[in-house]
Design a protein around this motif. Structure first.
Motif, PDB file in Angstrom:
ATOM      1  N   ALA A   1       0.837  -1.203   0.000  1.00 21.85           N
ATOM      2  CA  ALA A   1       0.000   0.000   0.000  1.00 21.85           C
ATOM      3  C   ALA A   1       0.876   1.259   0.000  1.00 21.85           C
ATOM      4  N   LYS A   2       1.963   1.237   0.770  1.00 25.08           N
ATOM      5  CA  LYS A   2       2.880   2.386   0.772  1.00 25.08           C
ATOM      6  C   LYS A   2       3.534   2.550  -0.595  1.00 25.08           C
ATOM      7  N   LEU A   3       3.897   1.425  -1.224  1.00 25.39           N
ATOM      8  CA  LEU A   3       4.503   1.484  -2.554  1.00 25.39           C
ATOM      9  C   LEU A   3       3.521   2.056  -3.567  1.00 25.39           C
ATOM     10  N   ALA A   4       2.262   1.661  -3.480  1.00 24.41           N
ATOM     11  CA  ALA A   4       1.240   2.213  -4.377  1.00 24.41           C
ATOM     12  C   ALA A   4       1.072   3.710  -4.137  1.00 24.41           C
ATOM     13  N   GLY A   5       1.081   4.123  -2.891  1.00 24.48           N
ATOM     14  CA  GLY A   5       1.000   5.548  -2.581  1.00 24.48           C
ATOM     15  C   GLY A   5       2.180   6.319  -3.128  1.00 24.48           C
ATOM     16  N   LEU A   6       3.359   5.708  -3.069  1.00 28.71           N
ATOM     17  CA  LEU A   6       4.544   6.357  -3.614  1.00 28.71           C
ATOM     18  C   LEU A   6       4.448   6.488  -5.131  1.00 28.71           C
ATOM     19  N   LEU A   7       3.868   5.488  -5.782  1.00 28.60           N
ATOM     20  CA  LEU A   7       3.712   5.566  -7.233  1.00 28.60           C
ATOM     21  C   LEU A   7       2.786   6.716  -7.632  1.00 28.60           C
ATOM     22  N   PHE A   8       1.767   6.971  -6.814  1.00 28.25           N
ATOM     23  CA  PHE A   8       0.883   8.104  -7.083  1.00 28.25           C
ATOM     24  C   PHE A   8       1.579   9.434  -6.793  1.00 28.25           C
ATOM     25  N   ALA A   9       2.611   9.400  -5.959  1.00 26.69           N
ATOM     26  CA  ALA A   9       3.325  10.628  -5.598  1.00 26.69           C
ATOM     27  C   ALA A   9       4.508  10.923  -6.513  1.00 26.69           C
ATOM     28  N   VAL A  10       4.701  10.125  -7.551  1.00 25.04           N
ATOM     29  CA  VAL A  10       5.839  10.337  -8.464  1.00 25.04           C
ATOM     30  C   VAL A  10       5.865  11.750  -9.046  1.00 25.04           C
ATOM     31  N   PRO A  11       4.727  12.344  -9.421  1.00 21.95           N
ATOM     32  CA  PRO A  11       4.795  13.700  -9.968  1.00 21.95           C
ATOM     33  C   PRO A  11       5.364  14.741  -8.991  1.00 21.95           C
ATOM     34  N   VAL A  12       5.191  14.525  -7.696  1.00 18.42           N
ATOM     35  CA  VAL A  12       5.690  15.492  -6.711  1.00 18.42           C
ATOM     36  C   VAL A  12       6.947  14.969  -6.005  1.00 18.42           C
TER      37      VAL A  12
END
Length: 145
Positions: free
Chosen positions: A88-99
């Motif tokens: 879940a943290k990895l998925a959240g990090l993938l969504f945060a790639v733009p920032v």
């Protein structure tokens, strides 16, 4: 509970150290960022410095629970719980790639805790770890029934 005298596999020890390291990094990042959190709050006016310290300390304490479950009792559920949370943290990090460039500047310790946590979880699935979770050990002579 597995006797403390029973030797833990190196992979379990690496998991415990790396997972605790990731939790401590995340806690330190939160504690360092308390002034920023207090200045940027608009709706949560009830938040104070003390509340935030307790909040981050509580999350650090919560991170100790799966380590204890793995280290002391070899509970299989803990392995899967930690793995699902890491995904879940990895998925959240993938969504945060733009920032991501902003995160590197604003929250470097928190960002460093993510790969360290994933590194720790990988050690839960080594052959030695699989044997650790499968073998509950023999009768402990220190335990009386």
């Amino acid at each position: 509970m597995i006797p403390l005298s029973r030797r833990r596999p190196t992979s379990i020890s690496i998991f415990a150290i790396a997972f605790l390291g990731a939790a401590v990094l995340s806690c330190i990042d939160g504690l360092v960022r308390i002034p920023v959190q207090l200045k940027s709050q608009n709706t949560f006016t009830w938040l104070s410095r003390d509340v935030l310290i307790v909040w981050h300390s509580a999350w650090l304490s919560i991170a100790l629970i799966p380590v204890a479950m793995v280290w002391l009792s070899a509970i299989r559920f803990a392995r899967w719980m930690v793995s699902i949370m890491a995904l879940a943290k990895l998925a959240g990090l993938l969504f945060a790639v733009p920032v991501l460039p902003m995160l590197v500047r604003m929250q470097p310790l928190w960002l460093a805790s993510l790969p360290l946590g994933l590194f720790a979880v990988a050690f839960l699935f080594t052959p030695a770890s699989n044997r650790w979770f499968a073998d509950k050990g023999g009768v402990d002579p220190a335990v009386f029934e």
